[in-house]
Design a protein around this motif. Sequence first.
Motif, PDB file in Angstrom:
ATOM      1  N   PHE A   1       0.715  -1.260   0.071  1.00  0.00           N
ATOM      2  CA  PHE A   1      -0.011   0.084   0.003  1.00  0.00           C
ATOM      3  C   PHE A   1       0.776   1.120  -0.060  1.00  0.00           C
ATOM      4  O   PHE A   1       0.675   2.340  -0.649  1.00  0.00           O
ATOM      5  N   LEU A   2       2.050   1.324   0.709  1.00  0.00           N
ATOM      6  CA  LEU A   2       2.760   2.521   1.033  1.00  0.00           C
ATOM      7  C   LEU A   2       3.482   2.815  -0.609  1.00  0.00           C
ATOM      8  O   LEU A   2       3.367   3.947  -0.964  1.00  0.00           O
ATOM      9  N   GLY A   3       3.621   1.565  -1.246  1.00  0.00           N
ATOM     10  CA  GLY A   3       4.466   1.685  -2.571  1.00  0.00           C
ATOM     11  C   GLY A   3       3.596   2.202  -3.384  1.00  0.00           C
ATOM     12  O   GLY A   3       3.820   3.047  -4.227  1.00  0.00           O
ATOM     13  N   LEU A   4       2.191   1.762  -3.705  1.00  0.00           N
ATOM     14  CA  LEU A   4       1.201   2.318  -4.420  1.00  0.00           C
ATOM     15  C   LEU A   4       0.789   3.752  -3.948  1.00  0.00           C
ATOM     16  O   LEU A   4       0.711   4.521  -5.065  1.00  0.00           O
ATOM     17  N   MET A   5       1.034   4.192  -2.812  1.00  0.00           N
ATOM     18  CA  MET A   5       1.053   5.468  -2.397  1.00  0.00           C
ATOM     19  C   MET A   5       1.799   6.526  -3.142  1.00  0.00           C
ATOM     20  O   MET A   5       1.445   7.819  -3.462  1.00  0.00           O
ATOM     21  N   LEU A   6       3.027   5.982  -3.370  1.00  0.00           N
ATOM     22  CA  LEU A   6       4.124   6.685  -3.661  1.00  0.00           C
ATOM     23  C   LEU A   6       3.958   6.614  -5.235  1.00  0.00           C
ATOM     24  O   LEU A   6       4.824   7.609  -5.781  1.00  0.00           O
ATOM     25  N   LEU A   7       3.356   6.071  -6.101  1.00  0.00           N
ATOM     26  CA  LEU A   7       3.375   6.181  -7.728  1.00  0.00           C
ATOM     27  C   LEU A   7       2.483   7.481  -8.045  1.00  0.00           C
ATOM     28  O   LEU A   7       1.401   8.008  -7.438  1.00  0.00           O
ATOM     29  N   PRO A   8       3.040   8.001  -9.009  1.00  0.00           N
ATOM     30  CA  PRO A   8       2.255   9.091  -9.819  1.00  0.00           C
ATOM     31  C   PRO A   8       0.997   8.494 -10.540  1.00  0.00           C
ATOM     32  O   PRO A   8       0.973   7.143 -10.643  1.00  0.00           O
ATOM     33  N   ILE A   9      -0.057   9.290 -10.814  1.00  0.00           N
ATOM     34  CA  ILE A   9      -1.099   8.760 -11.571  1.00  0.00           C
ATOM     35  C   ILE A   9      -0.700   8.305 -12.812  1.00  0.00           C
ATOM     36  O   ILE A   9      -1.336   7.111 -13.217  1.00  0.00           O
TER      37      ILE A   9
ATOM     38  N   PRO B   1      -7.086  15.831  -8.445  1.00  0.00           N
ATOM     39  CA  PRO B   1      -7.988  15.617  -7.294  1.00  0.00           C
ATOM     40  C   PRO B   1      -7.899  14.188  -6.998  1.00  0.00           C
ATOM     41  O   PRO B   1      -8.023  13.654  -5.813  1.00  0.00           O
ATOM     42  N   PHE B   2      -7.875  13.457  -7.929  1.00  0.00           N
ATOM     43  CA  PHE B   2      -7.955  11.767  -7.815  1.00  0.00           C
ATOM     44  C   PHE B   2      -6.637  11.161  -6.927  1.00  0.00           C
ATOM     45  O   PHE B   2      -6.858  10.314  -6.099  1.00  0.00           O
ATOM     46  N   HIS B   3      -5.639  11.708  -7.190  1.00  0.00           N
ATOM     47  CA  HIS B   3      -4.273  11.461  -6.780  1.00  0.00           C
ATOM     48  C   HIS B   3      -4.540  11.947  -5.105  1.00  0.00           C
ATOM     49  O   HIS B   3      -3.893  11.136  -4.317  1.00  0.00           O
ATOM     50  N   SER B   4      -5.001  12.813  -4.939  1.00  0.00           N
ATOM     51  CA  SER B   4      -4.953  13.377  -3.370  1.00  0.00           C
ATOM     52  C   SER B   4      -6.133  12.419  -2.771  1.00  0.00           C
ATOM     53  O   SER B   4      -5.812  11.866  -1.602  1.00  0.00           O
ATOM     54  N   GLY B   5      -6.923  11.927  -3.379  1.00  0.00           N
ATOM     55  CA  GLY B   5      -7.913  10.734  -2.767  1.00  0.00           C
ATOM     56  C   GLY B   5      -7.193   9.402  -2.655  1.00  0.00           C
ATOM     57  O   GLY B   5      -7.290   8.815  -1.640  1.00  0.00           O
ATOM     58  N   LEU B   6      -6.140   9.346  -3.580  1.00  0.00           N
ATOM     59  CA  LEU B   6      -5.521   8.000  -3.530  1.00  0.00           C
ATOM     60  C   LEU B   6      -4.503   7.699  -2.271  1.00  0.00           C
ATOM     61  O   LEU B   6      -4.438   6.893  -1.636  1.00  0.00           O
ATOM     62  N   VAL B   7      -3.917   8.881  -2.002  1.00  0.00           N
ATOM     63  CA  VAL B   7      -2.899   9.142  -0.865  1.00  0.00           C
ATOM     64  C   VAL B   7      -3.641   8.691   0.458  1.00  0.00           C
ATOM     65  O   VAL B   7      -3.239   7.951   1.254  1.00  0.00           O
ATOM     66  N   ILE B   8      -5.021   9.368   0.410  1.00  0.00           N
ATOM     67  CA  ILE B   8      -5.615   8.986   1.475  1.00  0.00           C
ATOM     68  C   ILE B   8      -6.092   7.507   1.771  1.00  0.00           C
ATOM     69  O   ILE B   8      -5.911   6.905   2.804  1.00  0.00           O
TER      70      ILE B   8
END
Length: 557
Positions: free
Chosen positions: A346-354, A500-507
């Motif tokens: 999950f932490l790895g996916l959080m660091l990916l760009p869109i 905006p979607f990336h902001s939601g992804l990080v959360i």
Amino acid sequence: MSALDGSIVLIALPAIFRGVHLDPLAPGNIAYLLWMIMGYRLVQAVLVVTVGRMGDMYGRVRIYNSGFAVFTLASILLSFDPFDGGHGAMWLIAWRLVQAVGGSMLTANSAAILTDAFPEEQRGFALGVNQVAGLGGMFIGLVAGGLLSAWDWRAVFWVNVPVGVFFTVWAYRTLRETGRRGGGRIDWWGNITFAVGLSAVLIAITFGLQPYGGHTMGWTDPLVEGLIAGGLALLAAFVAIENRVRAPMIQLSLFRQRAFTFGNLAGLAISIGRGGMQFVLIIWLQGIWLPLHGYDYADTPLWAGIFMLPLTAGFLAAGPVSGHLSDRFGSRGLATGGAVLFGASFLGLMLLPIDFSYWIFAVLIALNGIASGMFASPNSSSIMGSVPAPSRGVASGMRATFQNSGTAVSIGVFFSLMIAGLAGSLPHTLTSGLRQQGVPAHVATQVGGLPPVSSLFAAQLGVNPVRHLLQPSGALAHLTPAQQQTLTGREFFPTLIAGPFHSGLVIVFAFGAALAFLAATASLLRGAGRAAKATATRIPRPADAPEQARAREKRDL
């Protein structure tokens, strides 16, 4: 087969909506989408404990075989939907609920049948294969949904029919009872308060995702608040009832076993993380990444399933191996390590760009699948091995309830977090982007003011919402050909929503990682497991008279 149907619709929804001629962005149609996804999980979460208890009482094989017949009949009727529009959607929702009844009968009793049939030194491998079959069906459904819906949307239901018919006959001819029936009677008050209470909470979550008044979600809706409060009150009443009746639906004494309690808590946390992650990844691929890489919206379900193959492969590779290893080295270390790796992915996916590089994405979701496999088999073996033989049906049902409830809750939790992340910036971003391309201000404001859930569902359903929303207003006709091509092309909406979607992804990925590490902590607290197995046999059956229970305990000691 039962688990596959819980996920196959996630990918196939675009084809299903087109097949029954249902406008995905029309007001009120969001409810159809939510119930197609959530209804199946809701019924499974509510019923598995009850049908597990019925298996203890009347025979696990009998209930299991009946589940095959119910599941197959519902699959046949699903594949012959005679209606269009809302009526067609209601037909599908209703028969998926019936299908989930059959799936519950299979899910609740399969682990108990295997636990009866295999000795302790082989039980981890047997339950590992069973768990891999169940969760593997969930992962395979993501791929099968894309492949089958590209051919015909009805094929996602046809696929069950030949399998169901064959194995219904096979099960009735082949399976025999190896466990002892417990007799007793059904705890009606316990069943009613549990079913209605849990249903109320899960229904509230479904309604909470839909817009209410001027709010982006419905969590302030009095109906939602009343359902949650009433559901929790009924679940509290259920616990009180179970402490007083002679033959309870759930033996609360099972929770005295550390392996049972902490194993189920860990399983719940992982299930919430897994279900929500699948939903978010599908939206990410279908709504943003694939269109940015030149794929037509109509083709995104098929390719989303293909690009998620590493997740399935990782799980199928790790599941049986971890089940075998848990027989030799115990469950706690493997399950805890799997939960930690799950959180790391999950932490790895959080660091990916869109707009990520696919190979990095593939490695991360493969690690997530491996982590799920490492965790699932040992955790199931630990839970089932900690309970006495007469209670294995209800224990299997309770394990499945935690898992199915986690999956149902996950969609509500992750979707709420995603919508919250989008709500702050998406309306302004969408309005500004449309006005820059010449769309009149009042039309751009109207489109930008739509609830974020509409944009997410448009992405989920492979629809270009800009073309869909601007055509009725006639705004496209007043723009230059270049502006029309930009607005209705594959890249405009994905590029606009990416920030905006990336902001939601990080959360949501941060929340998923926190759940995984919570599961790892619970897994560590389960104990070595073998002592729990030894003491579990001394828990008296609830229907025993006190004298019989004391005699059995004295004999065992």
